[in-house]
Scaffold this motif. Sequence first.
Motif, PDB file in Angstrom:
ATOM      1  N   LEU A 112       0.818  -1.208   0.000  1.00  0.00           N
ATOM      2  CA  LEU A 112       0.000   0.000   0.000  1.00  0.00           C
ATOM      3  C   LEU A 112       0.854   1.261   0.000  1.00  0.00           C
ATOM      4  N   GLN A 113       2.056   1.163   0.511  1.00  0.00           N
ATOM      5  CA  GLN A 113       2.969   2.311   0.523  1.00  0.00           C
ATOM      6  C   GLN A 113       3.692   2.487  -0.814  1.00  0.00           C
ATOM      7  N   GLN A 114       3.544   1.526  -1.726  1.00  0.00           N
ATOM      8  CA  GLN A 114       4.166   1.626  -3.047  1.00  0.00           C
ATOM      9  C   GLN A 114       3.176   1.975  -4.153  1.00  0.00           C
ATOM     10  N   ALA A 115       1.940   1.499  -4.042  1.00  0.00           N
ATOM     11  CA  ALA A 115       0.959   1.636  -5.119  1.00  0.00           C
ATOM     12  C   ALA A 115       0.564   3.097  -5.321  1.00  0.00           C
ATOM     13  N   THR A 116       0.174   3.419  -6.536  1.00  0.00           N
ATOM     14  CA  THR A 116      -0.315   4.776  -6.830  1.00  0.00           C
ATOM     15  C   THR A 116      -1.593   5.051  -6.068  1.00  0.00           C
ATOM     16  N   LEU A 117      -2.470   4.066  -6.039  1.00  0.00           N
ATOM     17  CA  LEU A 117      -3.749   4.213  -5.344  1.00  0.00           C
ATOM     18  C   LEU A 117      -4.269   2.835  -4.981  1.00  0.00           C
ATOM     19  N   ALA A 118      -5.303   2.812  -4.154  1.00  0.00           N
ATOM     20  CA  ALA A 118      -5.942   1.561  -3.742  1.00  0.00           C
ATOM     21  C   ALA A 118      -7.407   1.594  -4.126  1.00  0.00           C
ATOM     22  N   VAL A 119      -7.958   0.410  -4.358  1.00  0.00           N
ATOM     23  CA  VAL A 119      -9.385   0.306  -4.670  1.00  0.00           C
ATOM     24  C   VAL A 119     -10.045  -0.686  -3.730  1.00  0.00           C
ATOM     25  N   ALA A 120     -11.327  -0.474  -3.508  1.00  0.00           N
ATOM     26  CA  ALA A 120     -12.168  -1.407  -2.755  1.00  0.00           C
ATOM     27  C   ALA A 120     -13.464  -1.572  -3.546  1.00  0.00           C
ATOM     28  N   PRO A 121     -13.402  -2.382  -4.619  1.00  0.00           N
ATOM     29  CA  PRO A 121     -14.546  -2.488  -5.538  1.00  0.00           C
ATOM     30  C   PRO A 121     -15.577  -3.527  -5.103  1.00  0.00           C
ATOM     31  N   MET A 122     -15.908  -3.526  -3.811  1.00  0.00           N
ATOM     32  CA  MET A 122     -16.793  -4.553  -3.266  1.00  0.00           C
ATOM     33  C   MET A 122     -18.179  -4.479  -3.903  1.00  0.00           C
ATOM     34  N   GLN A 123     -18.714  -5.662  -4.210  1.00  0.00           N
ATOM     35  CA  GLN A 123     -20.059  -5.773  -4.759  1.00  0.00           C
ATOM     36  C   GLN A 123     -21.044  -6.316  -3.733  1.00  0.00           C
ATOM     37  N   CYS A 124     -20.549  -6.641  -2.554  1.00  0.00           N
ATOM     38  CA  CYS A 124     -21.385  -7.117  -1.450  1.00  0.00           C
ATOM     39  C   CYS A 124     -20.543  -7.009  -0.193  1.00  0.00           C
ATOM     40  N   GLY A 125     -21.162  -7.303   0.958  1.00  0.00           N
ATOM     41  CA  GLY A 125     -20.425  -7.289   2.212  1.00  0.00           C
ATOM     42  C   GLY A 125     -21.015  -6.310   3.204  1.00  0.00           C
ATOM     43  N   SER A 126     -20.542  -6.417   4.446  1.00  0.00           N
ATOM     44  CA  SER A 126     -21.000  -5.541   5.522  1.00  0.00           C
ATOM     45  C   SER A 126     -19.838  -5.269   6.460  1.00  0.00           C
ATOM     46  N   GLY A 127     -20.076  -4.399   7.435  1.00  0.00           N
ATOM     47  CA  GLY A 127     -19.020  -4.055   8.368  1.00  0.00           C
ATOM     48  C   GLY A 127     -17.999  -3.112   7.740  1.00  0.00           C
ATOM     49  N   ASP A 171     -13.521   5.748 -14.535  1.00  0.00           N
ATOM     50  CA  ASP A 171     -13.279   7.177 -14.728  1.00  0.00           C
ATOM     51  C   ASP A 171     -12.582   7.790 -13.513  1.00  0.00           C
ATOM     52  N   LEU A 172     -12.999   7.380 -12.311  1.00  0.00           N
ATOM     53  CA  LEU A 172     -12.395   7.946 -11.106  1.00  0.00           C
ATOM     54  C   LEU A 172     -10.972   7.442 -10.905  1.00  0.00           C
ATOM     55  N   VAL A 173     -10.725   6.165 -11.209  1.00  0.00           N
ATOM     56  CA  VAL A 173      -9.359   5.656 -11.124  1.00  0.00           C
ATOM     57  C   VAL A 173      -8.466   6.410 -12.109  1.00  0.00           C
ATOM     58  N   LEU A 174      -8.941   6.599 -13.324  1.00  0.00           N
ATOM     59  CA  LEU A 174      -8.159   7.336 -14.324  1.00  0.00           C
ATOM     60  C   LEU A 174      -7.910   8.774 -13.879  1.00  0.00           C
ATOM     61  N   GLN A 175      -8.912   9.376 -13.272  1.00  0.00           N
ATOM     62  CA  GLN A 175      -8.743  10.746 -12.776  1.00  0.00           C
ATOM     63  C   GLN A 175      -7.617  10.805 -11.749  1.00  0.00           C
ATOM     64  N   LEU A 176      -7.578   9.846 -10.844  1.00  0.00           N
ATOM     65  CA  LEU A 176      -6.520   9.831  -9.843  1.00  0.00           C
ATOM     66  C   LEU A 176      -5.153   9.529 -10.459  1.00  0.00           C
ATOM     67  N   LEU A 177      -5.117   8.608 -11.416  1.00  0.00           N
ATOM     68  CA  LEU A 177      -3.846   8.302 -12.063  1.00  0.00           C
ATOM     69  C   LEU A 177      -3.278   9.528 -12.764  1.00  0.00           C
ATOM     70  N   HIS A 178      -4.151  10.380 -13.285  1.00  0.00           N
ATOM     71  CA  HIS A 178      -3.732  11.585 -14.011  1.00  0.00           C
ATOM     72  C   HIS A 178      -3.365  12.741 -13.077  1.00  0.00           C
ATOM     73  N   ASP A 179      -4.011  12.823 -11.928  1.00  0.00           N
ATOM     74  CA  ASP A 179      -4.006  14.050 -11.138  1.00  0.00           C
ATOM     75  C   ASP A 179      -3.249  13.866  -9.823  1.00  0.00           C
ATOM     76  N   GLN A 180      -1.983  14.214  -9.819  1.00  0.00           N
ATOM     77  CA  GLN A 180      -1.176  14.064  -8.614  1.00  0.00           C
ATOM     78  C   GLN A 180      -1.666  14.964  -7.486  1.00  0.00           C
ATOM     79  N   ARG A 181      -2.113  16.158  -7.831  1.00  0.00           N
ATOM     80  CA  ARG A 181      -2.607  17.075  -6.803  1.00  0.00           C
ATOM     81  C   ARG A 181      -3.792  16.482  -6.059  1.00  0.00           C
ATOM     82  N   LEU A 182      -4.720  15.883  -6.805  1.00  0.00           N
ATOM     83  CA  LEU A 182      -5.888  15.270  -6.173  1.00  0.00           C
ATOM     84  C   LEU A 182      -5.470  14.092  -5.304  1.00  0.00           C
ATOM     85  N   ARG A 183      -4.513  13.303  -5.774  1.00  0.00           N
ATOM     86  CA  ARG A 183      -4.032  12.181  -4.960  1.00  0.00           C
ATOM     87  C   ARG A 183      -3.489  12.681  -3.624  1.00  0.00           C
TER      88      ARG A 183
END
Length: 215
Positions: A112-127, A171-183
């Motif tokens: 997590l300290q190396q990746a550009t960003l992280a995703v949590a694309p959960m389609q189900c779950g709780s907690g 679209d949001l992942v691409l936005q973050l990959l493009h935009d260092q300021r937003l990251r």
Amino acid sequence: YTRAIVSTQMDYEALGSHPRIRVAANGVDPGCAFVGEGRKPNVVAFTGRISYFPNADAAVWFVRQVLPLIQHQRPDTQFWIIGADPPPAVQKLTQQPGVVVTGYVPSITHYLQQATLAVAPMQCGSGIQNKVLEAMACGAPVVATPFALGGLEVCHGEHLLIACHAHEFADLVLQLLHDQRLRRELAGNARRLIDEKYTWEQSVAQLEAAYAQAL
């Protein structure tokens, strides 16, 4: 029973807001190192115990529905699936270019300290999804579905980005990959939120209060 404990306000309300139920949110180690600079470019990370069905399902959904849309614009994008016991359906995802399945690793935070960003694309779950808290603590900006939030007190565009559908997620992942300021902005806000509300010390205090009431 004297007291029951759940990890989110959402679960508390789903169970009927019973007076004997108390909320004690999950937390993360406040000593987790925040890394803001020097991250690998175009790397998207997903973490968790991959044998858990919602995690495996999320990984498959992202690779099949979202990653092709991202790689259409940024072909060198990598998707790291990090965590123990990936089932065969997840292992097969490495057939798609850019997908890495690590299996067990000694330190999730190292990735997590190396990746550009992280995703949590959960389609189900709780907690509460600890993967979201861990990424926020490490400085990895997060894109997540509502299923991954579990009642976290976060705001879209301030602490992370939230998407429901594949095209929106891409679209949001691409936005973050493009935009260092937003990251940088999201990561900084997210870490401040962790320090304010989601450390283990705060979680233990909530548990101790529930125990004291039970006694």
